[in-house]
Design an enzyme around this catalytic site. Structure first.
Site, short mmCIF file in Angstrom:
data_model
loop_
_atom_site.label_atom_id
_atom_site.label_comp_id
_atom_site.label_asym_id
_atom_site.label_seq_id
_atom_site.Cartn_x
_atom_site.Cartn_y
_atom_site.Cartn_z
N ASP A 1 0.88 -1.22 -0.05
CA ASP A 1 -0.15 0.11 -0.09
C ASP A 1 1.03 1.26 0.00
O ASP A 1 1.88 1.21 0.42
CB ASP A 1 -0.90 -0.12 1.04
CG ASP A 1 -2.17 0.79 0.93
OD1 ASP A 1 -2.26 1.56 -0.06
OD2 ASP A 1 -2.65 1.32 2.26
N GLY A 2 0.24 2.22 -0.51
CA GLY A 2 1.14 3.67 -0.60
C GLY A 2 1.70 4.19 -1.92
O GLY A 2 2.20 5.30 -1.86
N ARG B 1 0.13 7.46 -2.76
CA ARG B 1 0.56 8.60 -1.76
C ARG B 1 2.20 9.08 -2.36
O ARG B 1 2.61 10.23 -2.34
CB ARG B 1 0.66 8.32 -0.19
CG ARG B 1 -0.89 8.82 0.13
CD ARG B 1 -1.12 8.11 1.39
NE ARG B 1 -1.41 6.77 1.17
CZ ARG B 1 -1.20 5.95 2.28
NH1 ARG B 1 -0.86 6.23 3.56
NH2 ARG B 1 -1.50 4.72 2.09
N HIS C 1 2.25 3.33 -9.26
CA HIS C 1 2.24 1.74 -9.26
C HIS C 1 3.17 1.37 -10.07
O HIS C 1 3.91 0.28 -9.76
CB HIS C 1 0.85 1.38 -10.21
CG HIS C 1 -0.38 1.62 -9.49
ND1 HIS C 1 -0.53 1.41 -8.05
CD2 HIS C 1 -1.52 2.24 -9.64
CE1 HIS C 1 -1.77 1.64 -7.61
NE2 HIS C 1 -2.46 2.24 -8.23
N GLU D 1 -11.88 -5.33 -5.06
CA GLU D 1 -12.58 -4.04 -4.56
C GLU D 1 -12.00 -2.75 -5.42
O GLU D 1 -12.60 -1.75 -5.62
CB GLU D 1 -12.34 -3.54 -3.13
CG GLU D 1 -13.58 -4.39 -2.27
CD GLU D 1 -12.90 -5.82 -2.27
OE1 GLU D 1 -11.83 -6.16 -2.13
OE2 GLU D 1 -13.65 -6.89 -1.96
N LEU E 1 12.36 -18.76 -5.21
CA LEU E 1 11.33 -18.07 -4.72
C LEU E 1 10.04 -18.36 -5.42
O LEU E 1 10.04 -18.23 -6.84
CB LEU E 1 11.89 -16.75 -4.51
CG LEU E 1 10.64 -15.84 -3.80
CD1 LEU E 1 10.66 -16.16 -2.28
CD2 LEU E 1 10.96 -14.34 -3.98
C1 FPP Z 1 -2.26 0.31 -3.26
O1 FPP Z 1 -1.66 1.64 -3.41
C2 FPP Z 1 -1.76 -0.46 -4.06
C3 FPP Z 1 -2.40 -1.23 -5.42
C4 FPP Z 1 -4.04 -1.01 -5.36
C5 FPP Z 1 -1.83 -1.96 -6.27
C6 FPP Z 1 -0.60 -2.58 -5.94
C7 FPP Z 1 0.22 -2.82 -7.40
C8 FPP Z 1 1.46 -2.84 -7.54
C9 FPP Z 1 2.52 -2.44 -6.57
C10 FPP Z 1 1.89 -2.77 -9.09
C11 FPP Z 1 2.05 -4.56 -8.89
C12 FPP Z 1 2.45 -4.70 -10.63
C13 FPP Z 1 2.68 -5.69 -10.94
C14 FPP Z 1 2.70 -5.87 -12.51
C15 FPP Z 1 2.89 -7.25 -10.40
P1 FPP Z 1 -2.64 2.73 -3.58
O2 FPP Z 1 -2.79 3.11 -4.64
O3 FPP Z 1 -3.99 2.47 -2.74
O4 FPP Z 1 -1.78 3.70 -2.44
P2 FPP Z 1 -2.52 4.98 -1.87
O5 FPP Z 1 -3.17 4.45 -0.53
O6 FPP Z 1 -1.39 5.78 -1.24
O7 FPP Z 1 -3.57 5.75 -2.72
#
Ligand code: FPP
Length: 246
Positions: free
Chosen positions: A26-27, A30, A43, A73, A137
């Protein structure tokens, strides 16, 4: 006690390295906002971090890594953000396919892939197939995944087996249900890490995390580096896991 069906695999205090780490990444949003960048840039940075950190995690002797990349969601987010995430998956899955020739990582997926376009589903199937016998892994990406959705689909599968005479209701126990989960036969996570400051599981691996140790950090996912990981591992090493016993 070690039982891949219902438990984890590193119950001793101070045993150090967890066998299975799960991460709620998460994050990203931000992280991007702080840099006046669009959400999609966050992302992208998150996906890069996943790639880098999983290579490092592999060197530590961790056997399984499961990460939350898209929840059931998340589809409620702006169309542009979702399209960006899907595009990123295409790009990264192709990179993982190319990498598979030279590395040992196994790639797997949990969640309902049927919602994705056929081309992405094809990449998912290709990755699963070509890395199936890899011994490094074991990375599982949770995409269009929800713990409740997974449990509902498992319940349906048990009901179908019962209707078809393959099972009787009295034979439905924790093991039978575990066997129907997307994650089976991967053992349950020993350590769940959530970055980004929130302290909740957000529908991630609800059944599997029953006895996982949970580490929460304010660090935003793209900034979660080796040093941060070691802080989580040090904390885990000091936990005494009793699985409900004394
Ligand atoms: C939450 O951050 C993260 C997600 C909803 C997506 C996580 C995805 C990745 C790290 C990319 C993975 C991609 C591949 C190709 C494996 P948020 O956007 O909710 O952050 P926020 O709370 O700061 O808005």
């Amino acid at each position: 006690m070690t039982n891949v069906l219902t438990r984890n695999s590193t119950p001793e205090k101070g045993s150090g390295i967890p066998s299975h780490i799960a991460i709620v990444m998460d994050g990203n949003g931000r992280w991007a906002s702080k840099r006046f960048m669009p959400h999609s840039a966050g992302h992208r940075a998150g996906a890069q971090n996943l790639r880098k950190l999983s290579e490092y995690i592999e060197t530590l002797g961790v056997k399984y890594l499961t990460v939350y990349a898209l929840s059931t969601e998340n589809w409620a987010r702006p169309e542009k953000e979702i399209a960006g995430l899907i595009k990123l998956m295409h790009e990264y899955f192709q990179q993982y396919i190319d990498d598979s020739k030279k590395n040992d990582m196994r790639l797997d997926f949990i969640g309902d892939a049927s919602r994705f376009e056929p081309e992405l589903q094809q990449k998912i199937e290709t990755l699963k197939t070509i890395t199936r016998n890899k011994t490094g892994l074991h990375v599982t990406l949770a995409i269009n995944y929800g713990g409740r959705d997974e449990l509902v689909r498992a319940a349906r599968a048990l009901a179908a087996d019962t209707a078809n005479g393959l099972l009787t209701p009295d034979k439905i126990d924790e093991e039978a249900l575990t066997r129907k989960l997307d994650s089976f036969p991967t053992p349950h996570p020993d350590l769940l890490i959530r970055t980004g400051g929130e302290k909740r599981v957000s529908n991630f691996l609800l059944w599997q995390c029953a006895y996982s140790e949970m580490f929460f950090t304010d660090t935003l996912w793209p900034d979660f580096d080796k040093k941060e990981l070691h802080a989580a591992l040090d904390w885990f090493g000091g936990r005494q896991r009793r699985f409900g016993g004394r």
